[in-house]
Scaffold this motif. Sequence first.
Motif, PDB file in Angstrom:
ATOM      1  N   ARG A  37      -9.986  -0.283   2.558  1.00  0.00           N
ATOM      2  CA  ARG A  37      -9.090  -0.137   1.406  1.00  0.00           C
ATOM      3  C   ARG A  37      -9.676   0.901   0.455  1.00  0.00           C
ATOM      4  O   ARG A  37     -10.866   0.928   0.211  1.00  0.00           O
ATOM      5  N   VAL A  38      -8.797   1.740  -0.068  1.00  0.00           N
ATOM      6  CA  VAL A  38      -9.144   2.664  -1.146  1.00  0.00           C
ATOM      7  C   VAL A  38      -8.362   2.195  -2.365  1.00  0.00           C
ATOM      8  O   VAL A  38      -7.168   1.899  -2.265  1.00  0.00           O
ATOM      9  N   GLN A  39      -9.048   2.112  -3.507  1.00  0.00           N
ATOM     10  CA  GLN A  39      -8.385   1.727  -4.764  1.00  0.00           C
ATOM     11  C   GLN A  39      -8.624   2.824  -5.788  1.00  0.00           C
ATOM     12  O   GLN A  39      -9.735   3.332  -5.905  1.00  0.00           O
ATOM     13  N   VAL A  40      -7.565   3.134  -6.525  1.00  0.00           N
ATOM     14  CA  VAL A  40      -7.658   4.114  -7.603  1.00  0.00           C
ATOM     15  C   VAL A  40      -7.148   3.445  -8.871  1.00  0.00           C
ATOM     16  O   VAL A  40      -6.043   2.899  -8.883  1.00  0.00           O
ATOM     17  N   PHE A  41      -7.957   3.485  -9.901  1.00  0.00           N
ATOM     18  CA  PHE A  41      -7.586   2.957 -11.220  1.00  0.00           C
ATOM     19  C   PHE A  41      -7.445   4.150 -12.157  1.00  0.00           C
ATOM     20  O   PHE A  41      -8.441   4.673 -12.665  1.00  0.00           O
ATOM     21  N   PRO A  80       0.884   9.672  -8.269  1.00  0.00           N
ATOM     22  CA  PRO A  80       1.687   8.495  -7.905  1.00  0.00           C
ATOM     23  C   PRO A  80       0.956   7.188  -8.182  1.00  0.00           C
ATOM     24  O   PRO A  80      -0.268   7.151  -8.292  1.00  0.00           O
ATOM     25  N   GLU A  81       1.722   6.124  -8.272  1.00  0.00           N
ATOM     26  CA  GLU A  81       1.196   4.759  -8.387  1.00  0.00           C
ATOM     27  C   GLU A  81       1.876   3.936  -7.308  1.00  0.00           C
ATOM     28  O   GLU A  81       3.059   4.119  -7.028  1.00  0.00           O
ATOM     29  N   GLY A  82       1.117   3.032  -6.705  1.00  0.00           N
ATOM     30  CA  GLY A  82       1.694   2.166  -5.682  1.00  0.00           C
ATOM     31  C   GLY A  82       0.832   2.107  -4.442  1.00  0.00           C
ATOM     32  O   GLY A  82      -0.317   2.550  -4.439  1.00  0.00           O
ATOM     33  N   ALA A  83       1.419   1.563  -3.382  1.00  0.00           N
ATOM     34  CA  ALA A  83       0.731   1.380  -2.103  1.00  0.00           C
ATOM     35  C   ALA A  83       1.124   2.484  -1.137  1.00  0.00           C
ATOM     36  O   ALA A  83       2.320   2.698  -0.877  1.00  0.00           O
ATOM     37  N   TYR A  84       0.130   3.181  -0.615  1.00  0.00           N
ATOM     38  CA  TYR A  84       0.335   4.281   0.331  1.00  0.00           C
ATOM     39  C   TYR A  84      -0.717   4.169   1.427  1.00  0.00           C
ATOM     40  O   TYR A  84      -1.430   3.178   1.507  1.00  0.00           O
ATOM     41  N   HIS A  96     -12.060  22.382  -0.908  1.00  0.00           N
ATOM     42  CA  HIS A  96     -13.236  22.003  -0.111  1.00  0.00           C
ATOM     43  C   HIS A  96     -12.832  21.184   1.114  1.00  0.00           C
ATOM     44  O   HIS A  96     -12.845  21.701   2.209  1.00  0.00           O
ATOM     45  N   LEU A  97     -12.520  19.911   0.944  1.00  0.00           N
ATOM     46  CA  LEU A  97     -11.980  19.037   1.984  1.00  0.00           C
ATOM     47  C   LEU A  97     -10.905  18.184   1.317  1.00  0.00           C
ATOM     48  O   LEU A  97     -10.953  17.975   0.105  1.00  0.00           O
ATOM     49  N   SER A  98      -9.970  17.659   2.102  1.00  0.00           N
ATOM     50  CA  SER A  98      -8.966  16.798   1.473  1.00  0.00           C
ATOM     51  C   SER A  98      -8.412  15.777   2.458  1.00  0.00           C
ATOM     52  O   SER A  98      -8.361  16.011   3.657  1.00  0.00           O
ATOM     53  N   LEU A  99      -8.019  14.633   1.879  1.00  0.00           N
ATOM     54  CA  LEU A  99      -7.379  13.548   2.614  1.00  0.00           C
ATOM     55  C   LEU A  99      -5.982  13.347   2.048  1.00  0.00           C
ATOM     56  O   LEU A  99      -5.816  13.144   0.838  1.00  0.00           O
ATOM     57  N   GLY A 100      -4.977  13.395   2.902  1.00  0.00           N
ATOM     58  CA  GLY A 100      -3.600  13.256   2.468  1.00  0.00           C
ATOM     59  C   GLY A 100      -3.210  11.825   2.168  1.00  0.00           C
ATOM     60  O   GLY A 100      -3.650  10.894   2.840  1.00  0.00           O
ATOM     61  N   ILE A 101      -2.376  11.665   1.157  1.00  0.00           N
ATOM     62  CA  ILE A 101      -1.812  10.371   0.762  1.00  0.00           C
ATOM     63  C   ILE A 101      -0.336  10.393   1.148  1.00  0.00           C
ATOM     64  O   ILE A 101       0.351  11.390   0.920  1.00  0.00           O
ATOM     65  N   PRO A 162      -5.245   1.966   4.000  1.00  0.00           N
ATOM     66  CA  PRO A 162      -4.379   1.764   2.828  1.00  0.00           C
ATOM     67  C   PRO A 162      -5.054   2.274   1.558  1.00  0.00           C
ATOM     68  O   PRO A 162      -6.273   2.139   1.390  1.00  0.00           O
ATOM     69  N   ILE A 163      -4.250   2.848   0.671  1.00  0.00           N
ATOM     70  CA  ILE A 163      -4.718   3.269  -0.643  1.00  0.00           C
ATOM     71  C   ILE A 163      -3.774   2.682  -1.678  1.00  0.00           C
ATOM     72  O   ILE A 163      -2.544   2.785  -1.531  1.00  0.00           O
ATOM     73  N   PHE A 164      -4.343   2.042  -2.688  1.00  0.00           N
ATOM     74  CA  PHE A 164      -3.570   1.425  -3.754  1.00  0.00           C
ATOM     75  C   PHE A 164      -3.921   2.151  -5.046  1.00  0.00           C
ATOM     76  O   PHE A 164      -5.088   2.193  -5.447  1.00  0.00           O
TER      77      PHE A 164
END
Length: 167
Positions: A37-41, A80-84, A96-101, A162-164
């Motif tokens: 799980r990835v969480q972003v606040f 964005p906010e929510g579950a992806y 540099h490097l990136s991970l898509g949501i 999952p990222i929230f």
Amino acid sequence: MNLTRRFAIFGALGAFLAACAGKPARFLTYNGPEVTRVQVFKGQRILQLLHNNQLLKQYEMEMGFAPEGHKVVEGDGRTPEGAYRINRRNPNSRFHLSLGISYPNSRDIAVARAMGKSPGGDIFIHGTPEMYIGQPDWTWGCIAVTNPEIEEIYAMVRDGTPIFIYP
């Protein structure tokens, strides 16, 4: 041994050594617990990587230049906010490097279409170019960390995770 043969042998040896040299430094390896799980606040400007309920790593981050609220339309500068889900990776990113949501989801698309607009897309977790270091909330909706941090995150997080994203 003739000169042509020597060049061929040394050329082949050089190619072999270059192939065995390994990955560039920015491509780290990770053998720890799986990131589940990835969480972003957004309010705290914190990104967390978790294995089940165990915090593995935490990072300070920057985001869209309009930090309040959920991304609604292309160009609004919001994150964005929510579950992806993490749905792709870009080893050749301008950042540099990136991970898509996986933004936009079907709800995001419906809301934007009801307004006659595009929801946008191309939301990533990525590194920070030198010109933006120290600047708060400078992206167009992405989540930015330092380049050494995105190297860690890129190695640790798999596609499908999952990222929230919370307000």
